[in-house]
Motif scaffolding. Structure first.
Motif, PDB file in Angstrom:
ATOM      1  N   ARG A  47       0.929  -1.211  -0.052  1.00  0.00           N
ATOM      2  CA  ARG A  47       0.042   0.024   0.125  1.00  0.00           C
ATOM      3  C   ARG A  47       0.867   1.370  -0.067  1.00  0.00           C
ATOM      4  NH1 ARG A  47      -2.964  -3.614   3.613  1.00  0.00           N
ATOM      5  NH2 ARG A  47      -5.203  -4.200   2.977  1.00  0.00           N
ATOM      6  N   LEU A  48       1.891   1.166   0.627  1.00  0.00           N
ATOM      7  CA  LEU A  48       2.879   2.212   0.915  1.00  0.00           C
ATOM      8  C   LEU A  48       3.649   2.666  -0.374  1.00  0.00           C
ATOM      9  CD1 LEU A  48       4.045   4.526   2.570  1.00  0.00           C
ATOM     10  CD2 LEU A  48       5.930   3.137   3.283  1.00  0.00           C
ATOM     11  N   THR A  49       4.016   1.556  -1.167  1.00  0.00           N
ATOM     12  CA  THR A  49       4.378   1.637  -2.553  1.00  0.00           C
ATOM     13  C   THR A  49       3.444   2.451  -3.562  1.00  0.00           C
ATOM     14  OG1 THR A  49       5.505  -0.490  -1.872  1.00  0.00           O
ATOM     15  CG2 THR A  49       5.843   0.774  -4.020  1.00  0.00           C
ATOM     16  N   PHE A  50       2.150   1.991  -3.410  1.00  0.00           N
ATOM     17  CA  PHE A  50       1.209   2.804  -4.346  1.00  0.00           C
ATOM     18  C   PHE A  50       1.106   4.101  -3.954  1.00  0.00           C
ATOM     19  CE2 PHE A  50      -0.407  -1.809  -5.087  1.00  0.00           C
ATOM     20  CZ  PHE A  50      -0.054  -1.841  -6.392  1.00  0.00           C
ATOM     21  N   SER A  51       1.137   4.347  -2.732  1.00  0.00           N
ATOM     22  CA  SER A  51       0.819   5.880  -2.264  1.00  0.00           C
ATOM     23  C   SER A  51       1.906   6.292  -2.835  1.00  0.00           C
ATOM     24  CB  SER A  51       0.671   5.735  -0.742  1.00  0.00           C
ATOM     25  OG  SER A  51       0.409   6.995  -0.328  1.00  0.00           O
ATOM     26  N   ILE A  52       3.409   6.125  -2.677  1.00  0.00           N
ATOM     27  CA  ILE A  52       4.532   6.971  -2.924  1.00  0.00           C
ATOM     28  C   ILE A  52       4.453   7.148  -4.210  1.00  0.00           C
ATOM     29  CG2 ILE A  52       6.998   6.845  -3.030  1.00  0.00           C
ATOM     30  CD1 ILE A  52       6.795   5.193  -0.268  1.00  0.00           C
ATOM     31  N   SER A  53       4.185   6.050  -5.156  1.00  0.00           N
ATOM     32  CA  SER A  53       4.122   6.153  -6.728  1.00  0.00           C
ATOM     33  C   SER A  53       3.173   7.093  -7.313  1.00  0.00           C
ATOM     34  CB  SER A  53       3.908   4.763  -7.135  1.00  0.00           C
ATOM     35  OG  SER A  53       4.696   3.683  -6.896  1.00  0.00           O
ATOM     36  N   LEU A  54       2.020   7.076  -6.418  1.00  0.00           N
ATOM     37  CA  LEU A  54       1.043   8.295  -6.950  1.00  0.00           C
ATOM     38  C   LEU A  54       1.585   9.567  -6.583  1.00  0.00           C
ATOM     39  CD1 LEU A  54      -2.233   6.081  -5.953  1.00  0.00           C
ATOM     40  CD2 LEU A  54      -1.491   6.967  -8.196  1.00  0.00           C
ATOM     41  N   VAL A  55       2.226   9.801  -5.362  1.00  0.00           N
ATOM     42  CA  VAL A  55       2.639  11.015  -5.003  1.00  0.00           C
ATOM     43  C   VAL A  55       3.822  11.552  -5.927  1.00  0.00           C
ATOM     44  CG1 VAL A  55       3.690  12.580  -3.392  1.00  0.00           C
ATOM     45  CG2 VAL A  55       1.878  10.922  -2.761  1.00  0.00           C
ATOM     46  N   LEU A  56       4.658  10.569  -6.714  1.00  0.00           N
ATOM     47  CA  LEU A  56       5.645  10.900  -7.532  1.00  0.00           C
ATOM     48  C   LEU A  56       5.097  11.490  -8.804  1.00  0.00           C
ATOM     49  CD1 LEU A  56       8.622  10.966  -8.180  1.00  0.00           C
ATOM     50  CD2 LEU A  56       8.629   8.392  -8.747  1.00  0.00           C
ATOM     51  N   ALA A  57       4.134  10.411  -9.256  1.00  0.00           N
ATOM     52  CA  ALA A  57       3.387  10.877 -10.614  1.00  0.00           C
ATOM     53  C   ALA A  57       2.739  12.364 -10.474  1.00  0.00           C
ATOM     54  CB  ALA A  57       2.229   9.897 -10.838  1.00  0.00           C
ATOM     55  N   SER A  58       2.050  12.573  -9.475  1.00  0.00           N
ATOM     56  CA  SER A  58       1.398  13.987  -9.180  1.00  0.00           C
ATOM     57  C   SER A  58       2.351  14.905  -9.197  1.00  0.00           C
ATOM     58  CB  SER A  58       0.547  13.689  -8.165  1.00  0.00           C
ATOM     59  OG  SER A  58       1.357  13.746  -7.049  1.00  0.00           O
ATOM     60  N   SER A  59       3.489  14.707  -8.480  1.00  0.00           N
ATOM     61  CA  SER A  59       4.680  15.823  -8.323  1.00  0.00           C
ATOM     62  C   SER A  59       5.176  16.112  -9.895  1.00  0.00           C
ATOM     63  CB  SER A  59       5.798  15.536  -7.447  1.00  0.00           C
ATOM     64  OG  SER A  59       6.517  14.428  -7.972  1.00  0.00           O
ATOM     65  N   LEU A  60       5.387  15.167 -10.547  1.00  0.00           N
ATOM     66  CA  LEU A  60       5.788  15.291 -12.186  1.00  0.00           C
ATOM     67  C   LEU A  60       4.713  15.571 -12.909  1.00  0.00           C
ATOM     68  CD1 LEU A  60       8.384  12.498 -11.909  1.00  0.00           C
ATOM     69  CD2 LEU A  60       8.955  14.927 -11.799  1.00  0.00           C
ATOM     70  N   SER A  61       3.558  15.441 -12.643  1.00  0.00           N
ATOM     71  CA  SER A  61       2.267  15.630 -13.465  1.00  0.00           C
ATOM     72  C   SER A  61       2.295  14.693 -14.711  1.00  0.00           C
ATOM     73  CB  SER A  61       2.111  17.028 -13.981  1.00  0.00           C
ATOM     74  OG  SER A  61       2.010  18.141 -12.970  1.00  0.00           O
ATOM     75  N   VAL A  62       2.796  13.577 -14.351  1.00  0.00           N
ATOM     76  CA  VAL A  62       2.732  12.569 -15.424  1.00  0.00           C
ATOM     77  C   VAL A  62       1.547  11.527 -15.300  1.00  0.00           C
ATOM     78  CG1 VAL A  62       4.175  10.465 -16.526  1.00  0.00           C
ATOM     79  CG2 VAL A  62       5.292  12.392 -15.078  1.00  0.00           C
ATOM     80  N   LEU A  63       0.510  12.047 -16.150  1.00  0.00           N
ATOM     81  CA  LEU A  63      -0.764  11.488 -15.999  1.00  0.00           C
ATOM     82  C   LEU A  63      -0.661   9.973 -16.293  1.00  0.00           C
ATOM     83  CD1 LEU A  63      -3.810  11.655 -15.563  1.00  0.00           C
ATOM     84  CD2 LEU A  63      -4.131  12.459 -17.744  1.00  0.00           C
ATOM     85  N   GLY A  64      -0.013   9.828 -17.490  1.00  0.00           N
ATOM     86  CA  GLY A  64      -0.232   8.166 -17.730  1.00  0.00           C
ATOM     87  C   GLY A  64       0.585   7.314 -16.785  1.00  0.00           C
ATOM     88  N   LEU A  65       1.526   7.720 -16.214  1.00  0.00           N
ATOM     89  CA  LEU A  65       2.157   6.869 -15.025  1.00  0.00           C
ATOM     90  C   LEU A  65       1.039   6.722 -13.758  1.00  0.00           C
ATOM     91  CD1 LEU A  65       4.334   5.339 -13.716  1.00  0.00           C
ATOM     92  CD2 LEU A  65       5.209   7.420 -12.663  1.00  0.00           C
ATOM     93  N   GLY A  66       0.388   7.706 -13.611  1.00  0.00           N
ATOM     94  CA  GLY A  66      -0.594   7.816 -12.571  1.00  0.00           C
ATOM     95  C   GLY A  66      -1.797   6.729 -13.054  1.00  0.00           C
ATOM     96  N   LYS A  67      -2.082   6.565 -14.292  1.00  0.00           N
ATOM     97  CA  LYS A  67      -3.256   5.715 -14.582  1.00  0.00           C
ATOM     98  C   LYS A  67      -2.767   4.237 -14.548  1.00  0.00           C
ATOM     99  CE  LYS A  67      -5.833   8.879 -17.829  1.00  0.00           C
ATOM    100  NZ  LYS A  67      -6.187   9.100 -19.066  1.00  0.00           N
ATOM    101  N   GLN A  68      -1.139   4.095 -15.003  1.00  0.00           N
ATOM    102  CA  GLN A  68      -0.976   2.732 -14.982  1.00  0.00           C
ATOM    103  C   GLN A  68      -0.946   2.141 -13.579  1.00  0.00           C
ATOM    104  OE1 GLN A  68       3.112   2.694 -16.706  1.00  0.00           O
ATOM    105  NE2 GLN A  68       2.521   3.654 -18.517  1.00  0.00           N
ATOM    106  N   ILE A  69      -0.366   3.126 -12.701  1.00  0.00           N
ATOM    107  CA  ILE A  69      -0.382   2.827 -11.291  1.00  0.00           C
ATOM    108  C   ILE A  69      -1.926   2.494 -10.856  1.00  0.00           C
ATOM    109  CG2 ILE A  69       0.129   3.412  -8.911  1.00  0.00           C
ATOM    110  CD1 ILE A  69       2.261   5.091 -10.163  1.00  0.00           C
ATOM    111  N   HIS A  70      -2.830   3.236 -11.244  1.00  0.00           N
ATOM    112  CA  HIS A  70      -4.214   3.047 -10.721  1.00  0.00           C
ATOM    113  C   HIS A  70      -4.715   1.676 -11.391  1.00  0.00           C
ATOM    114  CE1 HIS A  70      -8.625   5.048 -11.201  1.00  0.00           C
ATOM    115  NE2 HIS A  70      -8.593   3.990 -10.361  1.00  0.00           N
ATOM    116  N   THR A  71      -4.418   1.424 -12.494  1.00  0.00           N
ATOM    117  CA  THR A  71      -4.781  -0.046 -13.008  1.00  0.00           C
ATOM    118  C   THR A  71      -4.154  -1.135 -12.058  1.00  0.00           C
ATOM    119  OG1 THR A  71      -4.743   0.952 -15.425  1.00  0.00           O
ATOM    120  CG2 THR A  71      -4.635  -1.602 -14.998  1.00  0.00           C
TER     121      THR A  71
END
Length: 753
Positions: A265-289
């Motif tokens: 759970r912590l990895t997913f949370s960190i990864s999503l924060v990283l995607a948001s800090s770089l505004s990389v929507l594609g990565l965020g969607k992959q993590i969401h999947t």
């Protein structure tokens, strides 16, 4: 290494009466062990306590308390009924190391460090020798008092003196203690001496380097780690991200995916924060999947990270779907740390409000905030501070005022930090008078509140007021910090107060022992530059060995432009381009200097070099918030629904301004074109369009507030001055450096910006 040296006076843990014991330390803390027993029982909320009391009664009835005493004691401690635990402990006929350790861990669990130390000393006085688990618990408790490392060092010394077998767990406890107390040299030495290191040991040491900002060492240590578990990857990725190394963190995230350790759970949370800090929507969607595949979508922290990611990537509708349709599930991260439903819900609402503000949807932000209040979700100070910070960044005064009114209506107390954030919001939204009201009403003023107001005066060009405030702060006995000195030096710079600025720069070093940072040096260079002391800037840079600071050279180049010193400007530009060859600023400033002196060939060469290197200038953009909407404009913008009215009025206004003395200053145009064409280019600058839209959209007498992402040019500055004189309107412009208050044909900067 002789760890015995850590046995400092007053911090020994042996039973000989002639040696000082830890009680002397607990007395300094100001609370004795007994003082906590009664109050700590209020923390009880576990269902274990009724069971423990039933069992206790049965054991008393059967006369078996002595046999089952430790088990019963453990039940009371886990339920956090420390008063009952103490009574139970006293009933046990023969207490052993297990009994003492259970009692000590109960106090440690709720942060009663002085209780822990008192019990630890009493345990030894009664001849019970602590085991490795006892020592680990005590060390963990000691780390809560990070300002005094003597106690933990004393325990470490006691361990070595008594030959306690140091396994990985106990070593990790000592290592973690040194890191938390910021004794990094001790941690490094201990890590090097450890015969047995597990993954936890490596993670603790990696985290220590991340804390001190040594990214290279932390990454090197991570590369050396024999076995990288999920916690190791989480530690390094999160640490790099928090230290501003998002790109390296992203590379490691992809490495983690390739390496194969399962995301938690912590990895997913960190990864999503990283995607948001770089505004990389594609990565965020992959993590969401992946979140959907693994089945952790209902986890509160992961859910909030998803909402935050979509908000920061501009996908508010997707954020809203997650926010509205997914229930929060309370999850346990480990034995001592759990996710509280109320906190998770508050963060979810706050993320939505912040997201709407960030994306310019202020009406939706206000509706969501009101719904949050109506739903009786706790609006804590952290939420409010976050909202005010976003309002300050976006310059949205009305929404900020609405939230402030809500605080006043419910009687929410203003501490210094919330008060500072409200002051900062009013300052950055252009309402200095409102900021003064908050400051004057504040009962408790610490350095943060004073600094906020000093910096606000600096930003608005009120240098004399800032100096007066700074002196009042010193008279009140408040010690300024490095941010306070940035504020006062900025104020002196904007107001041209050279003598005062030099005095405060010396004071910072000599009276308060604060070493100047890049911001302080840049303020001083700007101060000398505005006064025309260009040669003194060269001496200042050489004397302080700051030729590696690009911000210093950038300020120096601005001063060369201000005083039209082309030769020195070229020399400074070369220095700056050596540090930042892809920064647009040096090219723009130098071409502007050359154009001012009609050196068109040199200006053209600079623009050509800029093109060859692929350096692109950020287009000028201005925006004006009106009726909970932000209207944005670029030069010559024709996209607005009212563009016909805007340009018709702009043409009419320029004609009227020329009748009272305004004439277009074409010096900002860097192209070699005819004067008439230059006037056309300047006539449609974004700030002029935004101001005209504000004039035709608001009632007469209403202040107009406009923001711009670049410095206001000379021609626009003159245009706004004459407009304020002709129409009797107050116009407030926030550019990249400061605020300009235009009123009755004058600007607060005194034409010095």
């Amino acid at each position: 290494m002789e760890w015995v040296c850590y046995l400092t006076p007053g911090v020994l843990f042996v039973r000989r009466p002639q040696i000082f014991c830890v009680i002397s330390i607990t007395k300094k803390i100001g609370r004795t062990p007994k003082s906590y027993w009664h109050s700590s029982s209020t923390f009880s909320d576990s269902t274990n306590c009724p069971k423990a009391k039933v069992l206790h009664a049965k054991l008393i009835k059967n006369g078996c308390v002595g046999i089952q005493g430790n088990h019963l004691l453990n039940l009371y401690v886990k339920s956090q009924y420390l008063e009952e635990s103490r009574k139970m402990f006293e009933e046990i006929p023969q207490t052993d190391v297990f009994s003492w350790t259970v009692l000590i861990s109960g106090s440690a669990r709720i942060g009663l460090s002085s209780d822990v130390l008192g019990l630890f000393t009493k345990m030894q006085n009664q001849g019970v020798c602590p085991n490795r688990f006892t020592l680990s618990v005590v060390l963990k408790s000691c780390s809560s008092n990070v300002n005094d490392s003597r106690i933990g060092k004393g325990i470490h010394g006691w361990i070595l003196r008594h030959g306690v077998d140091l396994d990985a767990v106990l070593n990790n406890s000592i290592l973690d203690y040194y890191v938390k107390c910021r004794c990094f040299d001790n941690a490094e030495k201990l890590f090097g001496l450890m015969a047995e290191k597990d993954t936890v040991s490596w993670n603790i040491m990696m985290n220590s380097y991340l804390q001190i900002g040594n990214m290279q060492k932390s990454v090197d240590l991570f590369r050396q780690l024999p076995r990288k578990d999920t916690a190791s990857w989480n530690t390094i990725i999160d640490g790099l991200m928090r230290n501003g190394c998002e790109s390296i963190a992203m590379e490691l995230l992809y490495e983690m995916v390739a390496a194969g350790p399962a995301f938690n759970r912590l990895t997913f949370s960190i990864s999503l924060v990283l995607a948001s800090s770089l505004s990389v929507l594609g990565l965020g969607k992959q993590i969401h999947t992946q979140v959907l595949k693994v089945g952790v979508l209902h986890d509160g922290f992961v859910r909030n990270s998803l909402v935050d990611m979509y908000c920061k990537c501009g996908e508010m509708e997707k954020a809203l779907v997650i926010f509205e349709h997914l229930p929060v599930e309370t999850v346990t991260w480990n034995l001592e740390e759990s996710c509280d439903d109320a906190v998770v819900e508050s963060i979810s609402w706050s993320s939505m409000v912040s997201g709407y503000v960030l994306n310019g949807r202020f009406e939706d932000a206000w509706k969501t905030f009101r719904s949050m209040v109506c739903s009786q979700v706790e609006v804590d100070k952290f939420t409010l501070t976050s909202i005010f910070s976003l309002c300050a960044s976006a310059g949205v005064l009305e929404f900020g005022r609405q939230v402030h009114s809500y605080i006043q209506k419910i009687g929410h107390g203003l501490d210094v930090f919330l008060g500072s954030s409200i002051i900062d919001m009013y300052v950055k939204c252009g309402s200095l008078n409102d900021a003064w009201l908050i400051f004057d009403q504040a009962k408790d003023r610490n350095v943060v509140l004073w600094t906020s107001m000093i910096s606000g005066c600096a930003l608005h060009g009120q240098g004399r007021d800032a100096v007066r405030l700074f002196e009042l702060m010193l008279n009140e006995g408040i010690t300024p910090n490095e941010v306070s000195f940035v504020g006062i030096l900025n104020a002196c710079s904007h107001a041209g107060l050279l003598e005062e600025g030099c005095k405060y720069f010396r004071m910072m070093r000599e009276s308060y022992g604060i070493s100047p940072k890049a911001e302080h040096f840049t303020c001083m260079v700007d101060l000398y530059g505005r006064a025309g002391r260009l040669n003194e800037i060269k001496e200042f840079i050489h004397k302080n060995s700051i030729s590696n600071l690009s911000s210093v050279w950038r300020s120096f180049l601005s001063s060369c432009r201000l005083h039209k010193n082309i030769e020195m400007g070229i020399w400074v530009c070369k220095k700056l381009l050596g540090l930042e060859p892809f920064d647009t600023g040096p090219y723009i400033l130098l071409s502007s200097i050359c154009a001012t002196e009609h050196r068109w060939e040199e200006a053209a060469k600079i623009r050509s070099l800029m093109h060859q290197r692929g350096v692109k200038k950020n287009p000028g953009q201005s925006w004006i918030p009106l009726k909970n909407q932000v209207h944005s404009f670029v030069m010559g913008d024709r996209s607005h629904p009212q563009e016909t009215q805007i340009y018709s009025y702009l043409d009419e206004l320029i004609g009227r301004l020329k009748e009272i003395g305004y004439s277009t200053d074409v010096t900002p145009v860097v192209q070699d074109v005819e004067p008439e064409q230059r006037q056309v280019l300047l006539g449609f600058h974004s700030e002029k369009i935004a101001i005209v839209y504000g004039i035709i959209s608001t009632a007469s007498g209403t202040p107009i507030r406009v923001m711009k992402n670049l410095r206001v040019c000379i021609d626009c500055h003159n245009f706004i001055k004459y407009t304020s004189q002709l129409l009797g309107r107050e116009i407030i412009v926030r550019d990249i450096h400061r605020f300009h208050h235009f009123k009755h044909g004058r600007c607060s900067c005194g034409d010095y910006w």
